[in-house]
Design a protein around this motif. Structure first.
Motif, PDB file in Angstrom:
ATOM      1  N   ARG A  56      -5.283  -8.510  14.762  1.00 65.94           N
ATOM      2  CA  ARG A  56      -5.219  -8.602  16.223  1.00 65.94           C
ATOM      3  C   ARG A  56      -3.804  -8.297  16.686  1.00 65.94           C
ATOM      4  NH1 ARG A  56      -9.992 -10.770  17.397  1.00 65.94           N
ATOM      5  NH2 ARG A  56     -10.915 -12.291  15.989  1.00 65.94           N
ATOM      6  N   GLY A  57      -3.705  -7.894  17.950  1.00 62.87           N
ATOM      7  CA  GLY A  57      -2.383  -7.638  18.507  1.00 62.87           C
ATOM      8  C   GLY A  57      -2.475  -6.858  19.800  1.00 62.87           C
ATOM      9  N   LEU A  58      -1.394  -6.145  20.107  1.00 62.85           N
ATOM     10  CA  LEU A  58      -1.303  -5.368  21.333  1.00 62.85           C
ATOM     11  C   LEU A  58      -0.910  -3.936  21.003  1.00 62.85           C
ATOM     12  CD1 LEU A  58       0.782  -7.928  23.424  1.00 62.85           C
ATOM     13  CD2 LEU A  58      -1.658  -7.459  23.678  1.00 62.85           C
ATOM     14  N   GLU A  60       0.564  -0.400  23.068  1.00 63.45           N
ATOM     15  CA  GLU A  60       1.135   0.117  24.305  1.00 63.45           C
ATOM     16  C   GLU A  60       1.288   1.632  24.166  1.00 63.45           C
ATOM     17  OE1 GLU A  60       4.661  -1.407  27.081  1.00 63.45           O
ATOM     18  OE2 GLU A  60       5.346  -0.729  25.128  1.00 63.45           O
ATOM     19  N   GLN A  88      -0.289  -3.333  28.177  1.00 68.15           N
ATOM     20  CA  GLN A  88      -0.448  -3.547  26.743  1.00 68.15           C
ATOM     21  C   GLN A  88      -1.892  -3.981  26.530  1.00 68.15           C
ATOM     22  OE1 GLN A  88       2.570  -6.469  25.776  1.00 68.15           O
ATOM     23  NE2 GLN A  88       4.030  -4.858  25.286  1.00 68.15           N
ATOM     24  N   GLN A  89      -2.644  -3.136  25.823  1.00 65.66           N
ATOM     25  CA  GLN A  89      -4.058  -3.431  25.585  1.00 65.66           C
ATOM     26  C   GLN A  89      -4.212  -4.246  24.310  1.00 65.66           C
ATOM     27  OE1 GLN A  89      -6.775  -0.087  26.216  1.00 65.66           O
ATOM     28  NE2 GLN A  89      -4.986   1.076  26.900  1.00 65.66           N
ATOM     29  N   ARG A  90      -5.103  -5.220  24.370  1.00 68.08           N
ATOM     30  CA  ARG A  90      -5.386  -6.054  23.191  1.00 68.08           C
ATOM     31  C   ARG A  90      -6.296  -5.298  22.218  1.00 68.08           C
ATOM     32  NH1 ARG A  90      -3.729 -11.106  23.857  1.00 68.08           N
ATOM     33  NH2 ARG A  90      -3.427 -11.905  25.962  1.00 68.08           N
ATOM     34  N   PHE A  91      -6.074  -5.561  20.934  1.00 65.83           N
ATOM     35  CA  PHE A  91      -6.994  -5.030  19.930  1.00 65.83           C
ATOM     36  C   PHE A  91      -7.329  -6.137  18.948  1.00 65.83           C
ATOM     37  CE2 PHE A  91      -2.833  -3.961  18.077  1.00 65.83           C
ATOM     38  CZ  PHE A  91      -2.952  -4.487  16.805  1.00 65.83           C
ATOM     39  N   GLY A  92      -8.435  -5.956  18.270  1.00 68.81           N
ATOM     40  CA  GLY A  92      -8.881  -6.853  17.219  1.00 68.81           C
ATOM     41  C   GLY A  92      -9.955  -6.138  16.431  1.00 68.81           C
ATOM     42  N   SER A 121      -0.252  -9.286  15.835  1.00 64.48           N
ATOM     43  CA  SER A 121       0.115 -10.672  16.135  1.00 64.48           C
ATOM     44  C   SER A 121       0.557 -11.439  14.892  1.00 64.48           C
ATOM     45  CB  SER A 121      -1.045 -11.400  16.821  1.00 64.48           C
ATOM     46  OG  SER A 121      -2.191 -11.355  16.013  1.00 64.48           O
TER      47      SER A 121
END
Length: 143
Positions: A56-58, A60, A88-92, A121
């Motif tokens: 998970r994280g961001l 850009e 900043q879009q979140r991803f997982g 993250s």
């Protein structure tokens, strides 16, 4: 045939990774022209190494270029998207994740490159900061 080989390599890396170290890589960056100064963008992030947990994280995405008067300028992709998007879009994801959408380049801006900054993250997965020449990511086909 080349497209099928690329796809096979993509899935082969997911099923049997070469490394046990987890990392994130950019698999694909593409801008497809969609009218006057409009583009459809596609970004694919993949997890390399072990796939035993979700990363998970961001992420850009920014465009670097210059204004009509020659001044250097950086534009966050979220400010020119056709749909509301965070800067900043979140991803997982466990294997891969697509980011897609539409943008319109401002009339007073000439893009020269696109930067992709990935900030996981967890500290065990390294950050990623890649830059792509605008001419290299323009594609006439939407694949």
């Amino acid at each position: 045939i080349l497209e099928m080989r690329e796809e096979l390599t993509f899935y082969r890396n997911i099923v049997s990774p070469n490394s046990s170290e987890r990392s994130i890589a950019v698999k694909k960056v593409q801008m497809v022209p969609d009218g006057d100064k409009r583009f459809k963008y596609k970004l694919i992030l993949i997890q390399q190494g072990r796939h035993d947990s979700v990363i998970r994280g961001l992420v850009e995405i920014t465009l670097d270029g210059h204004s009509a008067d020659g001044q250097s300028k950086t534009i966050n992709l979220s400010s020119i998207t056709s749909e509301k998007t965070a800067s900043q879009q979140r991803f997982g994801f466990k294997y891969f994740q697509n980011f897609e959408g539409g943008i319109r380049i401002p009339d007073d801006f000439v893009p020269m490159s696109m930067s992709v900054r990935v900030m996981p993250s967890t500290s065990s997965v390294p950050k990623l900061d890649e830059k792509y020449s605008w001419n290299d990511i323009i594609s006439e086909e939407n694949s």
